[in-house]
Design an enzyme around this catalytic site. Sequence first.
Site, PDB file in Angstrom:
ATOM      1  N   LYS A  96       0.832  -1.202   0.000  1.00 31.47           N
ATOM      2  CA  LYS A  96       0.000   0.000   0.000  1.00 31.47           C
ATOM      3  C   LYS A  96       0.871   1.258   0.000  1.00 31.47           C
ATOM      4  O   LYS A  96       2.068   1.209   0.264  1.00 31.47           O
ATOM      5  CB  LYS A  96      -0.915   0.002   1.231  1.00 31.47           C
ATOM      6  CG  LYS A  96      -1.830  -1.218   1.316  1.00 31.47           C
ATOM      7  CD  LYS A  96      -2.869  -1.202   0.207  1.00 31.47           C
ATOM      8  CE  LYS A  96      -3.783  -2.406   0.265  1.00 31.47           C
ATOM      9  NZ  LYS A  96      -3.332  -3.534  -0.533  1.00 31.47           N
ATOM     10  N   ASP A  97       0.227   2.396  -0.287  1.00 31.06           N
ATOM     11  CA  ASP A  97       0.924   3.679  -0.301  1.00 31.06           C
ATOM     12  C   ASP A  97       1.535   3.975   1.067  1.00 31.06           C
ATOM     13  O   ASP A  97       0.932   3.686   2.101  1.00 31.06           O
ATOM     14  CB  ASP A  97      -0.048   4.802  -0.663  1.00 31.06           C
ATOM     15  CG  ASP A  97      -0.649   4.625  -2.048  1.00 31.06           C
ATOM     16  OD1 ASP A  97      -1.565   3.797  -2.177  1.00 31.06           O
ATOM     17  OD2 ASP A  97      -0.193   5.297  -2.984  1.00 31.06           O
ATOM     18  N   LYS A  98       2.710   4.597   1.070  1.00 30.65           N
ATOM     19  CA  LYS A  98       3.360   4.938   2.335  1.00 30.65           C
ATOM     20  C   LYS A  98       2.734   6.180   2.958  1.00 30.65           C
ATOM     21  O   LYS A  98       2.295   6.154   4.111  1.00 30.65           O
ATOM     22  CB  LYS A  98       4.863   5.164   2.126  1.00 30.65           C
ATOM     23  CG  LYS A  98       5.600   5.596   3.397  1.00 30.65           C
ATOM     24  CD  LYS A  98       7.082   5.811   3.122  1.00 30.65           C
ATOM     25  CE  LYS A  98       7.836   6.158   4.409  1.00 30.65           C
ATOM     26  NZ  LYS A  98       7.473   7.486   4.937  1.00 30.65           N
TER      27      LYS A  98
END
Length: 206
Positions: A96-98
């Site tokens: 997932k996006d940081k």
Amino acid sequence: MDSAYPEGIQMNPAEIAAACGLTGYSCEGKGIGGVLKSRFEDFRVEEVGRIPAIEPRGRFTVARVTLTNWETNRFVGKLAKSLGISKNRIWFSGTKDKRAITTQLLVIDAPQNKVSGFEMNDVDIEVLGRTHQKLGFGDHSANRFTITVRGCADSDGSPLEAKEAIARVNHIFENMEQRLGAGKFPNWIGPQRFGATRPVTPVVGR
């Protein structure tokens, strides 16, 4: 695609998009400008998919994990080290996006009490039970995004009221529905897939 960009030479977003062949849009209409991800809570990702079958005598622990500003693989490494296991003994279906708040399932080869006792800043773990099943990459069916756009503005820089910005977004949705059909949305492949400063990722990969 021309890949001969000298080291240290950076391109502006329009040049990067053109070099990647991103020269058009799937719909027409005025944009809303604005800034994405100015705060972590402005970008939320919730994984959608099946929960592995819960079995009280299962070997593995199933947990729903919510992370704030954590890259998935880095977090898994920290969790594995704390639990005293290899990171290969933790399974998940997608990274997932940081810079976001993300929620996803993990299957962990460790006792429930150890998993529930794990504590770290910006991490929330909800143990769901035990299972015999692992998760494979891509096992989830979708990701649900909740995105906040701040500082919406017209192309000349003049601020947009929220009502006008939402009206423009709705117009774009209606336009896409007419072109693509109901319930469909284009799979956006942006410049970040090609390289943030020099779009040479496909060339390097080849």
